[in-house]
Design a protein around this motif. Structure first.
Motif, PDB file in Angstrom:
ATOM      1  N   ASP A  94       0.897  -1.148   0.029  1.00 51.17           N
ATOM      2  CA  ASP A  94      -0.154  -0.025   0.035  1.00 51.17           C
ATOM      3  C   ASP A  94       0.990   1.216   0.016  1.00 51.17           C
ATOM      4  O   ASP A  94       0.477   2.459   0.362  1.00 51.17           O
ATOM      5  CB  ASP A  94      -0.883   0.020   1.121  1.00 51.17           C
ATOM      6  CG  ASP A  94      -2.095  -1.065   1.099  1.00 51.17           C
ATOM      7  OD1 ASP A  94      -2.646  -1.167   0.103  1.00 51.17           O
ATOM      8  OD2 ASP A  94      -2.349  -1.724   2.114  1.00 51.17           O
TER       9      ASP A  94
ATOM     10  N   GLU B  76       3.478   4.157  -2.179  1.00 50.50           N
ATOM     11  CA  GLU B  76       3.470   4.877  -3.330  1.00 50.50           C
ATOM     12  C   GLU B  76       4.910   5.690  -3.038  1.00 50.50           C
ATOM     13  O   GLU B  76       5.199   6.146  -2.148  1.00 50.50           O
ATOM     14  CB  GLU B  76       2.408   5.972  -3.306  1.00 50.50           C
ATOM     15  CG  GLU B  76       2.417   6.789  -4.574  1.00 50.50           C
ATOM     16  CD  GLU B  76       1.403   7.928  -4.679  1.00 50.50           C
ATOM     17  OE1 GLU B  76       1.491   8.910  -5.480  1.00 50.50           O
ATOM     18  OE2 GLU B  76       0.285   7.725  -4.170  1.00 50.50           O
TER      19      GLU B  76
ATOM     20  N   THR C  23       7.339   8.696  -3.749  1.00 54.77           N
ATOM     21  CA  THR C  23       7.024   9.761  -3.926  1.00 54.77           C
ATOM     22  C   THR C  23       8.241  10.539  -4.296  1.00 54.77           C
ATOM     23  O   THR C  23       8.116  11.898  -4.834  1.00 54.77           O
ATOM     24  CB  THR C  23       6.580  10.399  -2.681  1.00 54.77           C
ATOM     25  OG1 THR C  23       7.574  10.297  -1.499  1.00 54.77           O
ATOM     26  CG2 THR C  23       5.314   9.679  -1.991  1.00 54.77           C
TER      27      THR C  23
ATOM     28  N   LYS D 106       5.027   7.056   0.504  1.00 52.31           N
ATOM     29  CA  LYS D 106       3.687   7.539   1.421  1.00 52.31           C
ATOM     30  C   LYS D 106       2.745   6.322   1.209  1.00 52.31           C
ATOM     31  O   LYS D 106       2.755   5.553   0.392  1.00 52.31           O
ATOM     32  CB  LYS D 106       3.044   8.831   0.987  1.00 52.31           C
ATOM     33  CG  LYS D 106       2.259   8.751  -0.326  1.00 52.31           C
ATOM     34  CD  LYS D 106       1.663  10.154  -0.537  1.00 52.31           C
ATOM     35  CE  LYS D 106       1.010   9.934  -1.991  1.00 52.31           C
ATOM     36  NZ  LYS D 106       0.418  11.340  -2.187  1.00 52.31           N
ATOM     37  N   HIS D 107       1.924   6.083   2.292  1.00 48.25           N
ATOM     38  CA  HIS D 107       1.064   5.147   2.622  1.00 48.25           C
ATOM     39  C   HIS D 107      -0.203   5.665   2.033  1.00 48.25           C
ATOM     40  O   HIS D 107      -0.753   6.894   2.043  1.00 48.25           O
ATOM     41  CB  HIS D 107       0.867   4.743   4.081  1.00 48.25           C
ATOM     42  CG  HIS D 107       0.167   3.549   4.249  1.00 48.25           C
ATOM     43  ND1 HIS D 107      -0.955   3.142   3.866  1.00 48.25           N
ATOM     44  CD2 HIS D 107       0.785   2.238   4.488  1.00 48.25           C
ATOM     45  CE1 HIS D 107      -1.392   1.843   4.245  1.00 48.25           C
ATOM     46  NE2 HIS D 107      -0.191   1.277   4.384  1.00 48.25           N
ATOM     47  N   LYS D 108      -0.820   4.629   1.192  1.00 53.23           N
ATOM     48  CA  LYS D 108      -2.002   5.027   0.315  1.00 53.23           C
ATOM     49  C   LYS D 108      -3.121   5.422   1.107  1.00 53.23           C
ATOM     50  O   LYS D 108      -4.352   5.791   0.786  1.00 53.23           O
ATOM     51  CB  LYS D 108      -2.077   4.149  -0.658  1.00 53.23           C
ATOM     52  CG  LYS D 108      -1.082   3.978  -1.765  1.00 53.23           C
ATOM     53  CD  LYS D 108      -1.506   2.802  -2.823  1.00 53.23           C
ATOM     54  CE  LYS D 108      -0.421   2.722  -3.857  1.00 53.23           C
ATOM     55  NZ  LYS D 108      -0.506   1.494  -4.805  1.00 53.23           N
ATOM     56  N   LYS D 109      -3.105   4.491   2.567  1.00 50.25           N
ATOM     57  CA  LYS D 109      -4.587   4.361   3.193  1.00 50.25           C
ATOM     58  C   LYS D 109      -4.296   5.564   4.509  1.00 50.25           C
ATOM     59  O   LYS D 109      -5.435   6.100   4.943  1.00 50.25           O
ATOM     60  CB  LYS D 109      -4.835   3.169   3.647  1.00 50.25           C
ATOM     61  CG  LYS D 109      -5.142   2.059   2.382  1.00 50.25           C
ATOM     62  CD  LYS D 109      -5.502   0.664   2.919  1.00 50.25           C
ATOM     63  CE  LYS D 109      -6.018  -0.023   1.763  1.00 50.25           C
ATOM     64  NZ  LYS D 109      -6.296  -1.590   2.218  1.00 50.25           N
TER      65      LYS D 109
END
Length: 376
Positions: A302, A304, A306, A319-322
């Motif tokens: 999860d 991404e 950056t 970064k975390h998507k959730k």
């Protein structure tokens, strides 16, 4: 005083010793910074390493109490082309030679650091033995061959006791894997109420401090050597906003299911270009790490990507998507610089503010009333 540096490939450098007399082993790495040798010497992320400075003149502005990034230096050895024993700077309080003597660190000068750097770039980081003794090369080779690189650096440099730097704003729990003082300075400069905890603090111990956010610090070595930290991060992920730096970035990636791997010779210096994929802007960054997050391993998580390194395209930010969590591989607190990336601390505090709006805390009175009711 003669000193010698022997690499595991058999290359021998003979020069002049400075600092302490003695013998030391460690991973031989290089830093490309023109200034900042005091910050390099006192950066806990160099624990267990013999550091080579590529800039040819080191020590010309001396040592001052204001520029330390930790209470004591953690390098195993120091290698320079030339060191200046009589600094010329109004802030200087003593010399590099005096600092190394005080902490028992062996140094060597008057060797071809350019050749040494080229060897490391070509063959990768190597074990080395640095000595002022008169032992034979064969004896040194034998001692080097049986030596092992340290794997417990984080436990060595992390604080042993929880302590606080009081402030009137957000409470940040700074998990110390070998934190530079610059991280604490950046947070306190923004009014944060910072509580620093050891690398092995449990999730429940951190929860008991009622943080608004969690800062994962830099630190030395292989992130896979700190499995308890990975477990703690995975337990707290999603409960509190998180911001990871350097080793904290790698530990966060492992906690989210990604993988890490060792770089050939690492990134160490103050001039590494990093591209922000969201804006296409390039930042010049301060870096010190020998491991990186494997790009392919991020695909099934999860996370991404950056930021990427403009030199070798390795991952420099996630970064975390959730959940409210992001990390960078480089050092936004800089020290000695550049300071282009200090805005990331403001971004972290904004993330905390947004998280509070979306997840308002229950009134403390309600918690107390529930606790009393439960006790009955």
């Amino acid at each position: 005083m003669q000193a010698r540096l022997l690499l595991e490939d058999g290359t021998l450098f003979t020069g002049t010793g400075f600092g302490a007399e003695g013998e030391t082993t460690g991973e031989v790495v290089f830093n490309t910074g023109i200034t900042g040798y005091q910050e390099v010497l006192s950066d806990p992320s160099y624990c267990g390493q013999i550091v080579t400075m590529t800039y040819p003149l080191i020590g010309n502005y001396g040592i001052t109490r204001d520029d330390f990034e930790s209470i004591a230096p953690y390098v195993n050895g120091f290698v320079v082309r030339r060191h200046e024993n009589v600094p010329s700077n109004w802030r200087a309080q003593y010399s590099v030679d005096a600092l190394l003597k005080e902490y028992g660190i062996v140094g060597i000068s008057e060797i071809d650091t350019r050749m040494l750097t080229r060897l490391i770039r070509q063959h990768g980081t190597m074990k080395g033995i640095l000595t002022t003794s008169n032992q034979s090369v064969a004896e040194l080779q034998e001692r080097l061959s049986v030596s092992k690189l340290a794997i417990n650096q984080v436990a060595h440099v992390s604080t042993k006791h929880t302590y606080s730097s009081p402030g009137s704003k957000e409470r940040i729990v700074l998990v110390d894997y070998g934190a530079k003082s610059g991280i604490l300075r950046e947070l306190t400069a923004r009014g944060c109420d910072v509580v620093v905890v050891s690398h092995d603090a449990t999730a429940d111990e951190i929860r008991s401090l009622h943080p608004d956010g969690i800062q994962l610090s830099n630190g030395p070595g292989d992130p896979k050597d700190v499995p308890q930290a990975i477990q703690t991060i995975s337990e707290l992920l999603g409960e509190y906003p998180m911001f990871g730096i350097c080793l904290g970035h790698q530990l966060f990636a492992l906690a989210c299911g990604a993988d890490t791997e060792k770089l050939k010779f690492g990134h160490r210096g103050g001039n590494h270009p990093v591209k922000d994929l969201a804006t296409n802007r390039c930042y010049i960054t301060s870096q010190n790490h020998g491991f990186t997050v494997n790009e392919e391993s991020v695909a099934n998580t999860d996370l991404e990507v950056t930021h990427i390194n403009n030199n070798d395209k390795t991952i420099e930010g996630l970064k975390h998507k959730k959940y409210p969590a992001f990390t960078v591989q480089y050092h936004p607190e800089a020290a000695p610089g550049p300071y282009d990336n200090s805005y990331l601390f403001d971004q972290f505090l904004q993330m905390i503010a947004d998280h509070k709006l979306q997840h308002p805390a229950k009134p403390r009175q309600a918690e107390l009333a529930a606790a009393v009711k439960g006790a009955r």
